[in-house]
Design a protein around this motif. Structure first.
Motif, PDB file in Angstrom:
ATOM      1  N   THR A  85       0.858  -1.186   0.000  1.00 55.34           N
ATOM      2  CA  THR A  85       0.000   0.000   0.000  1.00 55.34           C
ATOM      3  C   THR A  85       0.889   1.229   0.000  1.00 55.34           C
ATOM      4  N   PHE A  86       0.252   2.387  -0.138  1.00 62.18           N
ATOM      5  CA  PHE A  86       0.995   3.632  -0.005  1.00 62.18           C
ATOM      6  C   PHE A  86       1.495   3.766   1.437  1.00 62.18           C
ATOM      7  N   PHE A  87       2.607   4.417   1.597  1.00 67.99           N
ATOM      8  CA  PHE A  87       3.277   4.517   2.889  1.00 67.99           C
ATOM      9  C   PHE A  87       2.382   4.998   4.026  1.00 67.99           C
ATOM     10  N   ALA A  88       1.474   5.946   3.726  1.00 68.05           N
ATOM     11  CA  ALA A  88       0.684   6.598   4.788  1.00 68.05           C
ATOM     12  C   ALA A  88      -0.128   5.609   5.619  1.00 68.05           C
ATOM     13  N   THR A  89      -0.518   4.482   5.037  1.00 62.91           N
ATOM     14  CA  THR A  89      -1.327   3.509   5.777  1.00 62.91           C
ATOM     15  C   THR A  89      -0.602   3.099   7.060  1.00 62.91           C
ATOM     16  N   ILE A 128      -8.398  -3.253  12.627  1.00 63.27           N
ATOM     17  CA  ILE A 128      -7.986  -3.717  11.294  1.00 63.27           C
ATOM     18  C   ILE A 128      -8.084  -2.510  10.373  1.00 63.27           C
ATOM     19  N   MET A 129      -7.071  -2.335   9.520  1.00 58.83           N
ATOM     20  CA  MET A 129      -7.098  -1.231   8.561  1.00 58.83           C
ATOM     21  C   MET A 129      -7.006  -1.798   7.145  1.00 58.83           C
ATOM     22  N   PRO A 130      -8.170  -2.168   6.560  1.00 58.23           N
ATOM     23  CA  PRO A 130      -8.142  -2.645   5.175  1.00 58.23           C
ATOM     24  C   PRO A 130      -7.877  -1.470   4.230  1.00 58.23           C
ATOM     25  N   VAL A 131      -7.176  -1.735   3.139  1.00 57.43           N
ATOM     26  CA  VAL A 131      -6.903  -0.704   2.132  1.00 57.43           C
ATOM     27  C   VAL A 131      -7.584  -1.115   0.830  1.00 57.43           C
ATOM     28  N   HIS A 132      -8.491  -0.282   0.358  1.00 58.89           N
ATOM     29  CA  HIS A 132      -9.200  -0.571  -0.901  1.00 58.89           C
ATOM     30  C   HIS A 132      -8.284  -0.131  -2.048  1.00 58.89           C
ATOM     31  N   GLU A 156     -11.236   2.025   7.405  1.00 58.55           N
ATOM     32  CA  GLU A 156     -11.036   1.736   5.981  1.00 58.55           C
ATOM     33  C   GLU A 156     -10.154   2.811   5.358  1.00 58.55           C
ATOM     34  N   ASP A 157      -9.043   2.393   4.781  1.00 59.17           N
ATOM     35  CA  ASP A 157      -8.236   3.319   3.989  1.00 59.17           C
ATOM     36  C   ASP A 157      -8.822   3.311   2.576  1.00 59.17           C
ATOM     37  N   ILE A 177     -14.760   4.010  10.739  1.00 57.98           N
ATOM     38  CA  ILE A 177     -14.406   5.263  10.061  1.00 57.98           C
ATOM     39  C   ILE A 177     -13.806   4.932   8.684  1.00 57.98           C
ATOM     40  N   GLY A 178     -14.204   5.720   7.687  1.00 60.29           N
ATOM     41  CA  GLY A 178     -13.593   5.608   6.358  1.00 60.29           C
ATOM     42  C   GLY A 178     -12.715   6.821   6.118  1.00 60.29           C
ATOM     43  N   CYS A 179     -11.591   6.627   5.425  1.00 58.32           N
ATOM     44  CA  CYS A 179     -10.636   7.722   5.195  1.00 58.32           C
ATOM     45  C   CYS A 179     -10.415   7.914   3.703  1.00 58.32           C
TER      46      CYS A 179
END
Ligand SMILES: *Cc1c(COP(=O)(O)O)cnc(C)c1O
Length: 368
Positions: A85-89, A128-132, A156-157, A177-179
Motif C-alpha cells: 500500500t501507499f506509505f501513509a497507511t 484492522i485497517m483494510p486498504v481498498h 477503511e483506507d 471510520i472511512g478515510c
C-alpha cells in the motif's frame, strides 16, 4: 504518440468556468477556514458515500491519523493491515505510537488476504485497517465478521476508492471510520492536499470534529490534544464543483480498463487486474503484472508512454519499519507484486487510439 500516465488539464478544462467563480467568491469573502463551503461539501459527500457524517480534513494521511486518534489507538496497540500500500497507511499507525501487523495480499487483486487476519490477531490487536487498493474494495463481509467476533475497530483506507462499491455499498461505510484523500492523482482530486473522514457514529463524528481543531469543541477550551487538520475552504469548493462529474469520470476509467483487458486477452505474458464479483472497481490505477517488468518499464518510457510502479518496495521492507522485525520473504505475494506490477494510463479523458497504442506497444514488446 505521447501518452501521459495522468493529465489533469482536460479535466480542469471541463470545470474551469464553474470553479473559478467559486474560488473568487472565497477570496472576496476572505473566509478561508471552515465555513459554508466546507459544510456544504460535508453534506454532499455524506449523501454521495451513503453515510451519516463526513468531515473534511487536510489530507488522506491526516484522515487516517484522526481516525486512529478518535478510536483511542496508540502505544501498545496493534493494527492489522497490508504491506502492499501507499506509505501513509502504516505511517499513520506508527505516528500514533501503535504497531502495524501485516498480512499478505491476494495475487490477483493485490488486496489484503482476509483469511489471514485471524492468525495475526493477538491480545494487543485493537483494529484492522483494510486498504481498498487501486480502487477495488477489500472483501468486507468476512472482514467485518472477524472484527465483530474479536471486538476490533475497523478503519477503511479508502484513499484510492471514492465511489468504489462492495455488494452495492460504498467504500468507507463498512467500518467505524472511512478515510479518503483528495490528493490530485486520486479519482476526486483538489488543487493541493485535502481529505475526508466518513462515519455513521455520531459520537465518533463529534470526537473527530474536535480532534480536527486542536481537540476542543469550544474554541480555546481543550479536552484533549488534537491536530490542526482542517480542509481549506478553497479545496472544499473545488471538490464540490468536481463531485457531480465523478460518476462520468469513473465510467471513463472503467471503459478504458475494459478496453485494455480486451487488448491483452491473448497475451499470456500480461496479467490484467481481477475485478471480483459484487465489486465495483473505480480504477484509480490500472495495474498489470508482467514477467519482465523493469525492461517493459524502460521500453514504455522510451516510447513516451507514462507508467509507474506502485509500489516498488513493500512496507515490511522499509528501513523506517526495521524495528517491526520483518524480513524479506515474510510476505511473498506482496514482494512478488512489488517486483512484477506496473500502472498504465487509465484516466477518463484518454482516447481509444491512445489506449490501443499503449496496448500494442506492450504486446509487441512481450512477443519479442
Ligand atoms: C494517497 C493515499 C493516502 C494518503 O493520502 P494523502 O492525501 O496523500 O495524504 C493514504 N493511503 C493510500 C492507500 C493512498 O493511496
Amino acid at each position: 504518440m505521447k501518452v501521459p500516465l495522468l493529465d489533469l488539464k482536460p479535466q480542469y478544462a471541463q470545470i474551469k468556468e464553474q470553479v473559478i467563480p467559486e474560488i473568487l467568491e472565497i477570496i472576496e469573502s476572505q473566509g478561508f477556514i471552515l465555513g459554508p463551503k466546507v459544510e456544504k461539501l460535508e453534506k454532499e459527500m455524506a449523501e454521495y458515500i451513503g453515510c451519516k457524517h463526513t468531515l473534511g480534513c487536510s489530507s488522506g494521511t491526516d484522515a487516517l491519523l484522526l481516525a486512529l486518534m478518535a478510536l483511542d489507538i496508540g502505544k501498545g496497540d496493534e493494527v492489522i493491515t497490508t504491506p502492499y500500500t501507499f506509505f501513509a497507511t502504516a505511517g499513520s499507525i506508527a505516528r500514533v505510537g501503535a504497531t502495524a501487523k501485516f498480512v499478505d495480499i491476494e495475487p490477483d487483486t493485490y488486496l489484503m488476504k482476509v483469511d489471514q487476519i485471524e492468525k495475526a490477531i493477538t491480545a494487543k490487536t485493537k483494529a484492522i485497517m483494510p486498504v481498498h487498493l487501486f480502487g477495488q474494495c477489500v472483501d468486507m463481509e468476512p472482514l467485518m465478521k472477524i472484527a465483530q467476533k474479536h471486538n476490533l475497530k475497523v478503519i477503511e483506507d479508502a484513499a484510492q476508492a471514492i465511489g468504489a462499491k462492495y455488494n452495492g455499498k460504498d467504500a468507507g461505510v463498512f467500518g467505524d471510520i472511512g478515510c479518503f484523500s483528495f490528493f490530485p492523482s486520486k479519482n476526486l482530486g483538489c488543487f493541493g492536499d485535502g481529505g475526508l473522514v466518513s462515519t455513521n457514529n455520531t459520537a465518533l463524528y463529534e470526537r473527530l470534529k474536535g480532534l480536527r481543531v486542536h481537540g476542543g469543541q469550544v474554541q480555546y477550551h481543550h479536552q484533549e490534544v488534537g491536530l490542526n487538520a482542517r480542509i481549506d475552504a478553497l479545496q472544499a469548493a473545488v471538490i464540490s464543483v468536481k463531485l457531480p462529474h465523478l460518476a462520468d469520470w469513473t465510467e471513463g476509467r472503467r471503459k478504458n480498463a475494459s478496453l485494455y483487458n480486451e487488448l491483452f486477452k491473448n497475451n499470456p505474458e500480461i496479467t490484467t487486474p481481477a475485478e471480483k464479483s459484487g465489486r465495483f472497481h473505480i480504477y484509480n490505477q490500472y495495474i498489470i503484472r508482467a514477467k519482465n517488468r523493469d525492461a517493459l518499464k524502460a521500453h514504455l518510457m522510451e516510447k513516451e508512454i507514462g507508467c509507474s510502479v506502485y509500489y516498488p518496495l513493500s512496507l515490511h521492507q522499509q528501513k523506517c519499519f526495521a524495528s517491526l522485525g520483518y524480513q524479506k520473504g515474510d510476505f511473498p505475494e506482496s514482494e512478488k507484486a512489488a517486483d512484477s506490477t506496473i500502472a498504465l494510463p487509465v484516466f477518463s479523458e484518454l482516447s481509444e487510439a491512445q489506449i490501443k497504442f499503449v496496448a500494442q506497444t506492450i504486446n509487441e514488446f512481450t512477443s519479442k
